[in-house]
Motif scaffolding. Structure first.
Motif, PDB file in Angstrom:
ATOM      1  N   SER A  73       0.853  -1.172   0.000  1.00 24.18           N
ATOM      2  CA  SER A  73       0.000   0.000   0.000  1.00 24.18           C
ATOM      3  C   SER A  73       0.899   1.234   0.000  1.00 24.18           C
ATOM      4  O   SER A  73       1.929   1.248   0.666  1.00 24.18           O
ATOM      5  N   ALA A 129       0.479  -4.528   3.190  1.00 21.82           N
ATOM      6  CA  ALA A 129      -0.975  -4.575   3.364  1.00 21.82           C
ATOM      7  C   ALA A 129      -1.425  -6.034   3.316  1.00 21.82           C
ATOM      8  O   ALA A 129      -0.893  -6.831   2.557  1.00 21.82           O
ATOM      9  N   ARG A 155      -2.734  -2.569   7.455  1.00 24.45           N
ATOM     10  CA  ARG A 155      -1.424  -2.182   6.944  1.00 24.45           C
ATOM     11  C   ARG A 155      -0.438  -2.184   8.099  1.00 24.45           C
ATOM     12  O   ARG A 155      -0.789  -1.821   9.214  1.00 24.45           O
TER      13      ARG A 155
END
Length: 129
Positions: free
Chosen positions: A18, A28, A64
C-alpha cells in the motif's frame, strides 16, 4: 444447488503493498469470513459452461503495517480497518485456463475515525494442465 450453482463459505486472505499520499510504502494484508454464491464455470465440478460469475459477502479486516518513525515503541504498527466485505466477479475459460476478474470493497463503519474504505481489483489467470 444443481450442477451450475453453489453456495458456500470462504475465508479469503491476501497480501500486497500500500502506498500513502507521501509516497511511503507499507505491507498490506486482509482476511475475511464470507458467504459465496457461485454460478456457471467453476461453481461445481459438473459445470460445463464457458462463463461464470460469483458474489461474496462477509465481514473482515484490511490492515497495513506502517513504519513507526517516532523512535518510540515498535518499528511497525498495525493500522487496521474492519468492516463489511463485498465482492463481485466473473470468470471465463480461455483455452482451458480460467481467467477471473473481480472488484471488492471493504466498507468501514461511519463511526471509524481516520479510516477509509478499501477498493480492490483483481485479475487472476489460472494455468491448468
Amino acid at each position: 444447488i444443481g450442477s451450475e450453482m453453489s453456495v458456500g463459505a470462504m475465508a479469503p486472505v491476501g497480501l500486497g503493498f500500500s502506498q500513502n499520499a507521501n509516497g511511503g510504502l507499507s505491507l498490506a494484508y486482509h482476511y475475511t469470513l464470507a458467504v459465496t454464491l457461485q454460478v456457471g464455470l467453476g461453481s461445481t465440478r459438473e459445470a460445463n459452461v464457458p462463463f461464470g460469475a460469483f458474489m461474496n459477502l462477509g465481514y473482515g479486516s484490511f490492515d497495513r503495517l506502517v513504519r513507526n518513525n517516532s523512535g518510540i515503541g515498535p518499528a511497525f504498527v498495525r493500522d487496521g480497518s474492519n468492516g463489511v466485505f463485498s465482492e463481485v466477479g466473473v470468470r471465463y475459460d480461455y483455452r482451458g485456463n480460467e481467467i477471473n476478474l473481480s472488484a471488492g470493497l471493504w466498507r468501514v463503519p461511519v463511526s471509524a475515525v481516520d479510516k477509509v474504505d478499501v477498493v480492490s481489483l483483481r485479475l487472476m489467470y489460472g494455468l491448468l494442465y
